[in-house]
Enzyme design. Structure first.
Site, PDB file in Angstrom:
ATOM      1  N   ASP A   1       0.859  -1.175   0.000  1.00  0.00           N
ATOM      2  CA  ASP A   1       0.000   0.000   0.000  1.00  0.00           C
ATOM      3  C   ASP A   1       0.902   1.233   0.000  1.00  0.00           C
ATOM      4  OD1 ASP A   1      -2.256   1.779   0.678  1.00  0.00           O
ATOM      5  OD2 ASP A   1      -1.364   1.773   2.678  1.00  0.00           O
TER       6      ASP A   1
ATOM      7  N   ASP B   1      -0.145   5.122   1.026  1.00  0.00           N
ATOM      8  CA  ASP B   1      -0.374   5.988   2.186  1.00  0.00           C
ATOM      9  C   ASP B   1      -0.304   5.215   3.495  1.00  0.00           C
ATOM     10  OD1 ASP B   1      -0.652   8.337   0.847  1.00  0.00           O
ATOM     11  OD2 ASP B   1      -2.802   8.548   1.127  1.00  0.00           O
TER      12      ASP B   1
END
Length: 255
Positions: free
Chosen positions: A22, A24
């Site tokens: 991922d 953020d």
């Protein structure tokens, strides 16, 4: 298959293992640029396994955080949960479109509901750009995507207490759940809406050649936008607290 990251990975190489991250909260702070220590870590990791990223944001925002040069260094880069895909810097045609999936009338109805909810929701601050219609998903923010970083942080802390986005997801499920849509809390300020199965597990269809897929994400709890890929039987899931925790776990497992 979720993991608490205990033990050591063995017999891994670039052909049989890929680590997918991922963006953020995992590789960067929310909407911030990648830091030199993380970049160095990823480059070292790429010497021993393949490396990819998957984000819910569009490609423009992911490029702002990781830079175009870094994306080209990666083996795979997926934006909008994998509806936009790149392999070794070259785009792969996925053919996914949320507008086509919904049709014109339903698209208009959903957009109208989201704009009305976000405009009228009581939040500490109000910015603009409440609804962002992307290729593979719709992103809606009650505070507005044009908010400053300080406003973003303030809303995130406020929402932990008030749970506005949790209520928003519940309302969306009640009204639009029969349309074959999923709803999840994304990042600090928004909610993601996408067709069932178009969560981050969508990127896995491009990674079938890898027997072992490690996924690292920070929003792995039920309702978070990393949850489905975190618990997928195709992945070994690792929940992280922040980018420094990501580096720590990678050092323990691979470096």
């Amino acid at each position: 298959m979720a993991s608490t990251t205990t033990g050591q990975a063995r017999e891994f190489n670039r052909s049989n293992t890929i680590c997918v991250f991922d963006v953020d909260g995992t590789l960067t702070l929310a909407r911030q640029e990648i830091q030199p220590d993380m970049l160095e870590c990823l480059r070292n990791l790429k010497k021993v396994v393949s490396v990819g990223v998957v984000g819910g944001s569009d490609l423009v925002k992911i490029r702002e955080q990781l830079t175009d040069a870094v994306i080209k260094e990666l083996d795979y880069a997926f934006a909008e949960n994998g509806t936009v895909a790149f392999k070794a810097g070259q785009e792969i045609n996925t053919g996914h479109s949320v507008t086509t999936f919904l049709g014109e009338e339903r698209s208009k109805e959903l957009r109208s509901w989201l704009e009305d909810f976000c405009l009228n929701a009581k939040t500490p601050q109000k910015a603009s750009t409440f609804v962002e219609w992307r290729a593979g998903m719709v992103n809606a923010s009650p505070i507005g995507r044009s908010c400053t970083q300080a406003q973003r942080d303030e809303f995130f802390a406020w929402d932990k207490q008030e749970k506005l986005r949790e209520r928003m997801v519940e309302l969306l499920r009640e009204k639009f759940g029969s349309w074959g849509l999923q709803f999840s809390i994304g990042g600090q300020i928004s909610v993601d809406i996408f067709p069932v199965g178009w969560d981050k597990t969508l990127c896995l269809e491009h990674l079938q050649q890898f027997p072992t897929i490690h996924f690292f994400g920070d929003r792995t709890q039920p309702g978070g936008n990393d949850h489905e890929i975190f618990i997928s039987p195709r992945t070994i899931g690792h929940s992280v607290l922040n980018p420094q925790d990501t580096i720590s776990q990678l050092n323990q497992l691979f470096l």
